[in-house]
Enzyme design. Structure first.
Site, PDB file in Angstrom:
ATOM      1  N   GLY A 127      73.469  45.480  23.074  1.00  0.00           N
ATOM      2  CA  GLY A 127      72.865  44.559  22.124  1.00  0.00           C
ATOM      3  C   GLY A 127      71.581  43.988  22.685  1.00  0.00           C
ATOM      4  O   GLY A 127      71.339  44.002  23.901  1.00  0.00           O
ATOM      5  N   GLY A 148      68.184  40.929  21.721  1.00  0.00           N
ATOM      6  CA  GLY A 148      67.595  39.906  20.881  1.00  0.00           C
ATOM      7  C   GLY A 148      66.153  39.701  21.275  1.00  0.00           C
ATOM      8  O   GLY A 148      65.581  40.453  22.085  1.00  0.00           O
ATOM      9  N   VAL A 200      71.726  42.622  26.227  1.00  0.00           N
ATOM     10  CA  VAL A 200      73.121  42.529  26.657  1.00  0.00           C
ATOM     11  C   VAL A 200      73.593  43.905  27.101  1.00  0.00           C
ATOM     12  O   VAL A 200      73.376  44.905  26.407  1.00  0.00           O
ATOM     13  CB  VAL A 200      74.020  41.990  25.526  1.00  0.00           C
ATOM     14  CG1 VAL A 200      75.457  41.829  26.034  1.00  0.00           C
ATOM     15  CG2 VAL A 200      73.499  40.664  25.005  1.00  0.00           C
ATOM     16  N   LYS A 251      74.476  39.240  29.690  1.00  0.00           N
ATOM     17  CA  LYS A 251      73.209  38.992  28.996  1.00  0.00           C
ATOM     18  C   LYS A 251      72.120  38.700  30.013  1.00  0.00           C
ATOM     19  O   LYS A 251      72.272  37.843  30.877  1.00  0.00           O
ATOM     20  CB  LYS A 251      73.360  37.815  28.028  1.00  0.00           C
ATOM     21  CG  LYS A 251      72.095  37.575  27.206  1.00  0.00           C
ATOM     22  CD  LYS A 251      72.314  36.583  26.084  1.00  0.00           C
ATOM     23  CE  LYS A 251      72.372  35.167  26.596  1.00  0.00           C
ATOM     24  NZ  LYS A 251      72.365  34.196  25.486  1.00  0.00           N
ATOM     25  N   ASP A 267      72.075  28.166  15.763  1.00  0.00           N
ATOM     26  CA  ASP A 267      71.728  29.557  15.447  1.00  0.00           C
ATOM     27  C   ASP A 267      72.970  30.328  14.995  1.00  0.00           C
ATOM     28  O   ASP A 267      73.272  31.408  15.506  1.00  0.00           O
ATOM     29  CB  ASP A 267      71.098  30.234  16.667  1.00  0.00           C
ATOM     30  CG  ASP A 267      70.346  31.523  16.287  1.00  0.00           C
ATOM     31  OD1 ASP A 267      70.034  31.692  15.094  1.00  0.00           O
ATOM     32  OD2 ASP A 267      70.102  32.341  17.176  1.00  0.00           O
TER      33      ASP A 267
END
Length: 723
Positions: A446, A448, A453, A467, A560
C-alpha cells in the site's frame, strides 16, 4: 482440544506433568478441568514429547506409551493416525467457536464408516446415502474389524471397503483429514506457491452440500448453485429462529389450522428426507390432501411416481427437516405439498422460493466462568512481608533515579536529535531489523501521499505491516510524532494494533499488525463484501471512533476517516488505522481547536474545514457518514461507482445523489428508493428495514450543520437498537 467444551479462564490456569505420570490442566488455582488419568511405573523418567508425526506422547522413559493424543482426535486426523471404533471426529460449532459441533465421523454399529448429524433434537446418518443399500455403495457390513487411516502419499483405506486416493496422490506432502464445521469431511494438503504455502482441498466426501442433514435447520429449504454456493431460506409462513445461525431453523408465524381452515402450497422439485408418519401406495393427490387435513400432526406430504410399480405414492410428514430444492427440474423428483392456513396459501408466490440467505457460521456465546480463585500466600512467615516491603522501596528508588536520568539526558540532547520517544509501551525497532524483516522493503502492500507500507516478518515470526515515511521533513515528522503519540494511548478491538516504531537518523517507520484482507477500499472495489459483512464493518468502525472520541484518557480526533484507513483482519473485523493526521485533546479542551492546516481527504472532509469553523469530533462523524453511504451504494464520494461507469460523465456528490434518490420532485419519499441506491453486488441480501435505518443514520451524520450530527456513541446505539 482436550477441554474444548470446558474452557479455562486464563487466570492461574496451569498445565502440569506430575511425577506420577498424570498430565493435568487446572483452572482458577484448584479446579481440575482435564487430565490424562494415567500413572507411570517409574516416577524418575516420565516425559511428554511431541513427535514429528504430530503425536503428543506421554511415556515412562523406556518407550512404553501410557497416553498419546493419537488415541483422542478432536476434528482432525493426521497421516498414519489410526481411526478405530473407539474414536470419532467431531466438528467445531463454528469457525470462531471450538466447542463440540453437530457433525461426526464414526464407525456405526454395523461396522460402516459414516457421517452422523447429532444435534440436541435429532440424530441422523447422511453419508453414505442412507437411501442406498450398503453393498451398493461398496461397503462391507458386520465385520469384526473397525479401523481406518490414510498415509502421507494421499491414500485412505477403511476396513469396511471404503478407499480413495486424493487428487494429488503420490506426492509426499503434509496432509490432514478434517471434519469441517459444514458437515463435510475433507482432506487438505499443504501446497507451496511462489507467495508461500497454503492448505488446499484434495478430496471431500460430499460434493453436493445441500445433502447434509441439519445444515439449514427445520422448516427451511436448502438450494445450491456454483455461482452463489449453498443458501438457506425459510418456508412460506415461517421465520428464522436465530438470525445468526441457520442450524436453529425456522418457526411458524401462524397458529396451527384444522381441515377447512387449511390449504396446501406446492413446491416443485423439492423433498424433505425422513420424518414420515404414513406411506400410501397407489394414492391420488386429493386422497393425500384429505388424509393430511384430517391429521393435526401432519405438516405436509411428498407425492411421487414409483417407476418400478407404475403408480403414485405419498409420504405424510409430521416434521419438515433436511429440505432440499433442486435448481434443475428432475422428472423423478417428487412434488412437496406444505399445509398452511388458507390466508398464507393465497399469498404464496412460487418465484419467492429463490429468495434465500447465504449460510453463515454461528457466533460463539460467551458465558462468564464463575470460579473462586485461590490466593497463594503463607501468613506463617511474616518476614516475607518485610522482604516485599523492602524490595518495593528499593524498586521505587531505582525508578526515580532512572526517570531523573532519562529526562536529564533528553534535555541535554534536544539540540542533536529532533525526535523524542513517545511515552508508549510498545517496542522501538532498529532500522536494520525492519530492513531485514521486509527483505530490503521488497513487498509493497500500500502507499499514500507521504508513506509506503510494506509486508514483513519480524524476528519472532509475526507478520507485520511496516509503514515508511517517504520524506522526514517538518510536516512528515509532525505526522509521525502525532501517530506515535496517539497510538500509545489507545487500545480497542476496532483500532489497529501497533507493535512499535523506528526513529533512527532520517528513517521514520511504524510497525503494525498485518491485516490479511487489506483495506475496506480494496474490498469495495472488488465487490466481494456481502451485506452482513458490510453491516458488521459499519458497527465496528463506529465503536472504534466512539472510543477515540469519548473513552480515551485524552480524546482523539482521527481527522482522516475513509475506506483506505479502515483495515480488515482475517475475519473481516474492521480496524481503524493511520493516525498520522489525528489530534489529541485534553478533556477540558475538546472544543478548543487550533489546527494550522486543513486535514483529511477530498470527498470525506466536513464543511468546517472549508469554512474555517471550529473543529470538533463531528468532523469524524461526517467522514464516517460518507463511508457508510459508500459501502451501501458502491460509489465513491464524487458520485461515481467503484467500477467504471458506462458513460464516464461526471455526477453529483454522493451525499446529494442519495438525498435526491430518497425523495421525488415533490419531496415525498418513493417506495423504491432503497433499490435505486443499493450496490448491485448486495441486492437481494439485505433486510430493507435495517438498510433504511442505516441510510437515515448516514445522512444524519453528513448534515452540514455540525450540531445536527449525532455523536459516534449515539450512532452505535442507533445501528444496534433501531427505532
Amino acid at each position: 482440544m482436550a477441554n474444548r467444551d470446558e474452557p479455562v479462564n486464563g487466570k492461574q490456569s496451569e498445565l502440569s506433568l506430575g511425577k506420577d505420570g498424570n498430565l493435568v490442566l487446572i483452572d482458577a488455582g484448584h479446579y481440575v478441568i482435564w487430565s490424562t488419568q494415567t500413572k507411570a511405573k517409574s516416577s524418575s523418567s516420565v516425559q511428554l514429547q511431541l513427535e514429528n508425526s504430530g503425536n503428543l506422547v506421554l511415556d515412562d522413559g523406556d518407550r512404553s506409551i501410557i497416553w498419546q493424543s493419537f488415541d483422542h482426535p478432536t476434528d482432525t486426523l493426521l497421516p498414519n493416525q489410526a481411526f478405530t471404533k473407539t474414536t470419532q471426529l467431531v466438528s467445531s460449532r463454528s469457525s470462531t467457536n471450538c466447542s463440540s459441533g453437530f457433525y461426526k465421523l464414526v464407525f456405526d454399529n454395523d461396522s460402516i464408516l459414516r457421517l452422523l448429524y447429532d444435534s440436541p433434537d435429532t440424530t441422523s446418518l447422511y453419508w453414505p446415502d442412507p437411501r442406498v443399500a450398503a453393498w451398493k455403495a461398496g461397503r462391507f457390513q458386520y465385520i469384526n474389524t473397525r479401523r481406518a487411516s490414510f498415509d502421507s502419499m494421499g491414500q485412505f483405506n477403511s476396513s469396511d471397503g471404503f478407499t480413495f486416493l486424493t487428487a494429488d496422490f503420490g506426492m509426499a506432502r503434509q496432509r490432514i483429514m478434517r471434519m469441517d464445521i459444514d458437515g463435510i469431511v475433507r482432506v487438505y494438503s499443504l501446497v507451496e506457491h511462489e507467495k508461500g504455502t497454503q492448505w488446499e482441498i484434495q478430496w471431500q466426501a460430499i460434493s453436493h452440500s445441500c445433502r447434509i442433514d441439519g445444515i439449514c435447520g427445520a422448516n427451511s429449504l436448502c438450494t445450491y448453485s456454483q455461482d452463489s454456493g449453498r443458501k438457506c431460506s425459510c418456508l412460506h409462513g415461517f421465520k428464522m429462529v436465530n438470525s445468526k445461525d441457520w442450524s436453529y431453523g425456522c418457526e411458524p408465524e401462524f397458529k396451527s389450522c384444522i381441515q377447512d381452515e387449511c390449504g396446501f402450497i406446492e413446491l416443485r422439485d423439492t423433498e424433505f428426507y425422513g420424518y414420515d408418519i404414513r406411506f400410501h401406495i397407489n394414492s391420488t393427490l386429493d386422497a393425500c390432501k384429505k388424509d393430511c387435513l384430517q391429521d393435526r400432526n401432519c405438516s405436509g406430504f411428498n407425492l411421487g411416481w414409483k417407476v418400478d410399480m407404475g403408480t403414485y405414492y405419498c409420504f405424510l410428514k409430521t416434521s419438515l427437516h433436511n429440505g432440499y430444492q433442486n435448481g434443475v427440474k428432475v422428472n423423478a423428483m417428487p412434488m412437496m405439498y406444505i399445509k398452511l392456513p388458507k390466508i398464507l396459501v393465497s399469498s404464496f408466490d412460487q418465484k419467492t422460493i429463490g429468495s434465500s440467505t447465504p449460510i453463515s457460521c454461528s457466533r460463539p456465546v460467551l458465558t462468564p466462568l464463575i470460579r473462586s480463585y485461590v490466593k497463594k500466600y503463607d501468613i506463617s512467615k511474616p518476614i516475607g512481608y518485610m522482604l516485599v516491603l523492602g524490595c518495593t522501596i528499593g524498586i521505587i528508588e531505582i525508578i526515580c533515579i532512572v526517570v531523573f536520568w532519562y529526562f536529564s539526558s533528553q534535555h541535554s540532547s534536544a539540540t542533536e536529535e529532533s525526535y523524542f520517544p513517545a511515552p508508549t509501551a510498545f517496542r522501538k525497532f532498529t532500522y536494520r531489523e525492519l530492513k531485514k524483516a521486509t527483505r530490503n522493503f521488497r513487498e509493497e502492500i500500500g502507499s499514500g501521499g507521504a508513506s509506503v507500507v510494506y509486508k514483513g516478518r519480524l524476528n519472532d515470526n509475526r507478520i507485520a505491516a511496516i509503514k515508511r515515511l517517504k520524506n522526514a521533513n517538518q510536516q512528515g515528522e509532525a505526522e509521525f510524532q502525532a501517530e506515535i503519540s496517539t497510538i500509545g494511548k489507545v487500545n480497542h478491538m476496532n483500532l489497529i494494533e501497533t507493535w512499535g516504531y523506528c526513529a533512527e537518523g532520517k528513517h521514520r517507520l511504524v510497525v503494525y499488525k498485518y491485516m490479511e484482507n487489506g483495506s475496506l477500499a480494496e474490498n469495495l472495489s472488488t465487490g466481494k463484501l456481502d451485506w452482513a459483512t458490510r453491516l458488521d464493518i459499519a458497527v465496528g468502525t463506529a465503536k472504534g471512533l466512539a472510543y477515540l472520541h469519548e473513552e480515551c484518557l485524552e480524546w482523539v480526533l482521527h481527522c482522516d476517516v475513509k475506506p483506505h484507513n479502515i483495515l480488515l483482519d482475517a475475519n473481516y473485523n474492521p480496524k481503524v488505522a493511520d493516525f498520522g493526521l489525528s489530534r489529541l485533546f485534553d478533556r477540558s479542551g475538546i472544543n478548543q481547536s487550533d489546527f494550522s492546516m486543513i486535514r483529511g481527504t477530498r470527498g470525506y472532509m466536513a464543511p468546517e474545514w472549508v469554512f474555517n469553523l471550529p473543529i470538533t469530533s463531528k468532523v469524524d462523524v461526517f467522514s464516517y457518514g460518507v463511508v457508510i453511504l459508500e459501502m451501501i451504494t458502491g460509489r465513491n464520494p464524487t458520485g461515481k461507482q467503484h467500477t467504471s461507469n458506462e458513460d464516464g460523465k461526471a455526477e453529483s456528490s454522493l451525499i446529494e445523489w442519495v438525498r435526491e434518490k430518497t425523495q421525488d420532485v415533490n419531496g415525498i419519499q418513493t417506495e423504491s428508493w432503497v433499490e435505486d441506491i443499493v450496490d448491485p453486488s448486495i441486492r437481494g441480501e439485505y433486510d430493507r428495514t435495517i438498510m433504511e435505518n442505516l441510510v437515515r443514520i448516514a445522512l444524519h451524520c453528513t448534515e452540514e450543520d455540525r450540531d445536527a450530527r449525532p455523536s459516534m456513541s449515539q450512532v452505535v446505539v442507533m445501528i444496534q437498537d433501531p427505532p
